[in-house]
Design a protein around this motif. Structure first.
Motif, PDB file in Angstrom:
ATOM      1  N   GLU A  64       2.149  -4.744 -13.143  1.00  0.00           N
ATOM      2  CA  GLU A  64       1.719  -3.689 -12.227  1.00  0.00           C
ATOM      3  C   GLU A  64       0.548  -4.116 -11.339  1.00  0.00           C
ATOM      4  O   GLU A  64       0.167  -3.371 -10.414  1.00  0.00           O
ATOM      5  CB  GLU A  64       1.320  -2.432 -13.016  1.00  0.00           C
ATOM      6  CG  GLU A  64       0.096  -2.586 -13.903  1.00  0.00           C
ATOM      7  CD  GLU A  64       0.398  -3.080 -15.309  1.00  0.00           C
ATOM      8  OE1 GLU A  64      -0.345  -2.704 -16.225  1.00  0.00           O
ATOM      9  OE2 GLU A  64       1.371  -3.838 -15.474  1.00  0.00           O
ATOM     10  N   ALA A  65      -0.025  -5.276 -11.584  1.00  0.00           N
ATOM     11  CA  ALA A  65      -1.193  -5.733 -10.822  1.00  0.00           C
ATOM     12  C   ALA A  65      -0.799  -6.724  -9.743  1.00  0.00           C
ATOM     13  O   ALA A  65      -0.015  -7.649  -9.978  1.00  0.00           O
ATOM     14  CB  ALA A  65      -2.225  -6.358 -11.759  1.00  0.00           C
ATOM     15  N   ALA A  66      -1.349  -6.530  -8.550  1.00  0.00           N
ATOM     16  CA  ALA A  66      -1.173  -7.505  -7.475  1.00  0.00           C
ATOM     17  C   ALA A  66      -2.012  -8.741  -7.798  1.00  0.00           C
ATOM     18  O   ALA A  66      -2.889  -8.706  -8.664  1.00  0.00           O
ATOM     19  CB  ALA A  66      -1.609  -6.904  -6.150  1.00  0.00           C
ATOM     20  N   VAL A  67      -1.742  -9.825  -7.107  1.00  0.00           N
ATOM     21  CA  VAL A  67      -2.516 -11.060  -7.283  1.00  0.00           C
ATOM     22  C   VAL A  67      -2.975 -11.540  -5.910  1.00  0.00           C
ATOM     23  O   VAL A  67      -2.176 -11.654  -4.978  1.00  0.00           O
ATOM     24  CB  VAL A  67      -1.689 -12.174  -7.961  1.00  0.00           C
ATOM     25  CG1 VAL A  67      -2.524 -13.439  -8.111  1.00  0.00           C
ATOM     26  CG2 VAL A  67      -1.162 -11.710  -9.316  1.00  0.00           C
ATOM     27  N   VAL A  68      -4.265 -11.817  -5.798  1.00  0.00           N
ATOM     28  CA  VAL A  68      -4.816 -12.411  -4.580  1.00  0.00           C
ATOM     29  C   VAL A  68      -5.454 -13.744  -4.959  1.00  0.00           C
ATOM     30  O   VAL A  68      -6.519 -13.790  -5.581  1.00  0.00           O
ATOM     31  CB  VAL A  68      -5.862 -11.496  -3.915  1.00  0.00           C
ATOM     32  CG1 VAL A  68      -6.508 -12.208  -2.731  1.00  0.00           C
ATOM     33  CG2 VAL A  68      -5.211 -10.202  -3.454  1.00  0.00           C
ATOM     34  N   ARG A  86      -4.437  -0.498  -6.465  1.00  0.00           N
ATOM     35  CA  ARG A  86      -5.142   0.012  -7.636  1.00  0.00           C
ATOM     36  C   ARG A  86      -5.565  -1.104  -8.587  1.00  0.00           C
ATOM     37  O   ARG A  86      -6.719  -1.231  -8.951  1.00  0.00           O
ATOM     38  CB  ARG A  86      -4.268   1.015  -8.382  1.00  0.00           C
ATOM     39  CG  ARG A  86      -5.035   1.592  -9.567  1.00  0.00           C
ATOM     40  CD  ARG A  86      -4.245   2.512 -10.438  1.00  0.00           C
ATOM     41  NE  ARG A  86      -5.059   2.829 -11.615  1.00  0.00           N
ATOM     42  CZ  ARG A  86      -4.589   3.441 -12.684  1.00  0.00           C
ATOM     43  NH1 ARG A  86      -3.337   3.780 -12.752  1.00  0.00           N
ATOM     44  NH2 ARG A  86      -5.390   3.703 -13.700  1.00  0.00           N
ATOM     45  N   LEU A  87      -4.606  -1.918  -9.013  1.00  0.00           N
ATOM     46  CA  LEU A  87      -4.919  -3.036  -9.890  1.00  0.00           C
ATOM     47  C   LEU A  87      -4.664  -4.339  -9.149  1.00  0.00           C
ATOM     48  O   LEU A  87      -3.612  -4.513  -8.522  1.00  0.00           O
ATOM     49  CB  LEU A  87      -4.072  -2.992 -11.158  1.00  0.00           C
ATOM     50  CG  LEU A  87      -4.486  -2.002 -12.250  1.00  0.00           C
ATOM     51  CD1 LEU A  87      -3.488  -2.051 -13.399  1.00  0.00           C
ATOM     52  CD2 LEU A  87      -5.887  -2.306 -12.760  1.00  0.00           C
ATOM     53  N   CYS A  88      -5.618  -5.262  -9.239  1.00  0.00           N
ATOM     54  CA  CYS A  88      -5.467  -6.519  -8.518  1.00  0.00           C
ATOM     55  C   CYS A  88      -6.219  -7.636  -9.233  1.00  0.00           C
ATOM     56  O   CYS A  88      -7.405  -7.484  -9.565  1.00  0.00           O
ATOM     57  CB  CYS A  88      -6.001  -6.369  -7.091  1.00  0.00           C
ATOM     58  SG  CYS A  88      -5.848  -7.868  -6.102  1.00  0.00           S
ATOM     59  N   TRP A  89      -5.522  -8.728  -9.492  1.00  0.00           N
ATOM     60  CA  TRP A  89      -6.165  -9.949  -9.957  1.00  0.00           C
ATOM     61  C   TRP A  89      -6.733 -10.696  -8.756  1.00  0.00           C
ATOM     62  O   TRP A  89      -6.102 -10.756  -7.700  1.00  0.00           O
ATOM     63  CB  TRP A  89      -5.157 -10.879 -10.621  1.00  0.00           C
ATOM     64  CG  TRP A  89      -4.478 -10.406 -11.860  1.00  0.00           C
ATOM     65  CD1 TRP A  89      -3.189  -9.954 -11.965  1.00  0.00           C
ATOM     66  CD2 TRP A  89      -5.012 -10.396 -13.189  1.00  0.00           C
ATOM     67  NE1 TRP A  89      -2.893  -9.651 -13.275  1.00  0.00           N
ATOM     68  CE2 TRP A  89      -4.000  -9.909 -14.048  1.00  0.00           C
ATOM     69  CE3 TRP A  89      -6.250 -10.736 -13.731  1.00  0.00           C
ATOM     70  CZ2 TRP A  89      -4.189  -9.769 -15.416  1.00  0.00           C
ATOM     71  CZ3 TRP A  89      -6.447 -10.589 -15.095  1.00  0.00           C
ATOM     72  CH2 TRP A  89      -5.419 -10.111 -15.924  1.00  0.00           C
ATOM     73  N   ALA A 112     -10.567 -12.579 -12.033  1.00  0.00           N
ATOM     74  CA  ALA A 112     -11.119 -11.242 -12.225  1.00  0.00           C
ATOM     75  C   ALA A 112     -10.005 -10.218 -12.072  1.00  0.00           C
ATOM     76  O   ALA A 112      -8.972 -10.484 -11.444  1.00  0.00           O
ATOM     77  CB  ALA A 112     -12.242 -10.963 -11.225  1.00  0.00           C
ATOM     78  N   LEU A 113     -10.228  -9.051 -12.642  1.00  0.00           N
ATOM     79  CA  LEU A 113      -9.289  -7.932 -12.511  1.00  0.00           C
ATOM     80  C   LEU A 113     -10.064  -6.746 -11.969  1.00  0.00           C
ATOM     81  O   LEU A 113     -11.119  -6.381 -12.513  1.00  0.00           O
ATOM     82  CB  LEU A 113      -8.664  -7.589 -13.861  1.00  0.00           C
ATOM     83  CG  LEU A 113      -7.634  -6.448 -13.850  1.00  0.00           C
ATOM     84  CD1 LEU A 113      -6.404  -6.830 -13.019  1.00  0.00           C
ATOM     85  CD2 LEU A 113      -7.218  -6.091 -15.287  1.00  0.00           C
ATOM     86  N   ALA A 114      -9.553  -6.154 -10.895  1.00  0.00           N
ATOM     87  CA  ALA A 114     -10.203  -5.006 -10.276  1.00  0.00           C
ATOM     88  C   ALA A 114      -9.278  -3.793 -10.312  1.00  0.00           C
ATOM     89  O   ALA A 114      -8.049  -3.926 -10.263  1.00  0.00           O
ATOM     90  CB  ALA A 114     -10.590  -5.321  -8.836  1.00  0.00           C
TER      91      ALA A 114
END
Length: 269
Positions: A64-68, A86-89, A112-114
């Motif tokens: 469910e988390a995007a990755v940048v 909402r959720l992003c690495w 990091a996770l935001a």
């Protein structure tokens, strides 16, 4: 959200990236495996391989988390919009690439996770020593499994690691004229994965960062704050990964040192 199982899984992934994608290339890079991204900024085959591995594993860990990732964002700036999800690495697959490319330490991996722009978890790996820093919002700061509290150098004047690399001539002159007399200036390691631990372990008291891209700073800012130091924008506002166009960040090993330095900086405005 940040459970012991998630901490352990992220550590395993980062150590895998170091072992399989980074260290095999250390001091073995051919010229064809190093490319210039900008003046004084390079990318290597190790950066690309590590980011591919980290992106794949982290995506599987939290679908469910995007990755940048740093290199993905360089190739396609539109990737930065994912930081607003909402959720992003955020991933720096090889922090300290210039050091790595010249066959020297330090260099590391930053993840990091935001959640909605606020960093809630951070992980920092020193590839050569194996030192592993982890943190989560409200959960303290840990190095190699032991909880740590930030400590100052105890020196007078305090020790300040200030980068002038990306400053214009006027800003650089202000640092040398108005800040240097109040602090002992030391070189920066050109590696956030090393600089933030230095602010916690009593090596440096102050660090100033001009460029504040999320893959470089999200993990370290949370780590320092959770250890009892302070990292914030010069106006005192919190660092957020979705405010990636903002510049300037001050880190200090104690809130008192942060306040004193911010006061000096404010007089230069």
């Amino acid at each position: 959200m940040i459970t012991p199982a998630l901490h352990a899984a992220v550590e395993t992934i980062m150590r895998e990236a170091s072992e399989h994608a980074i260290l095999p290339h250390y001091q073995k890079l051919a010229a064809s495996q190093i490319d210039a991204k900008a003046p004084d900024d390079v990318v290597t085959v190790a950066d690309k391989q590590a980011e591919a591995l980290l992106t794949d594993r982290l995506s599987a860990l939290l679908p469910e988390a995007a990755v940048v990732g740093e290199e993905a964002a360089f190739a396609d700036p539109a990737v930065m919009e994912r930081l607003k999800e909402r959720l992003c690495w955020t991933v720096d697959p090889l922090d300290g690439t210039n050091n790595f490319a010249y066959g020297k330490a330090p260099f590391g991996v930053l993840v990091a996770l935001a959640d909605k722009g606020e960093t809630i978890g951070g992980w920092i790996l020193d590839c050569l020593t194996g030192r592993f820093c982890r943190t989560d919002l409200g959960g303290g700061a840990w190095i190699d499994g032991e909880r740590i509290t930030a400590r100052t150098t105890g020196q007078k004047p305090p020790v300040a690691a200030i980068s002038t690399i990306f400053l214009d001539d006027g800003a650089r002159e202000k640092v040398l004229t108005h800040i240097a007399p109040h602090y002992t200036l030391v070189d920066i390691p050109r590696c956030a994965a090393e600089q933030y631990p230095r602010l916690v372990n009593g090596t440096n008291d102050i660090s100033v960062f001009n460029r504040t891209l999320p893959w470089d700073h999200a993990a370290g800012v949370l780590f320092l704050n959770e250890a009892g130091g302070k990292a914030a924008r010069p106006d005192g506002s919190a660092y957020r990964v979705d405010e990636y166009e903002r510049r300037d960040l001050i880190g200090a090993s104690s809130p008192a040192l942060w306040d004193a330095f911010a006061e000096v900086v404010a007089k230069l405005a």
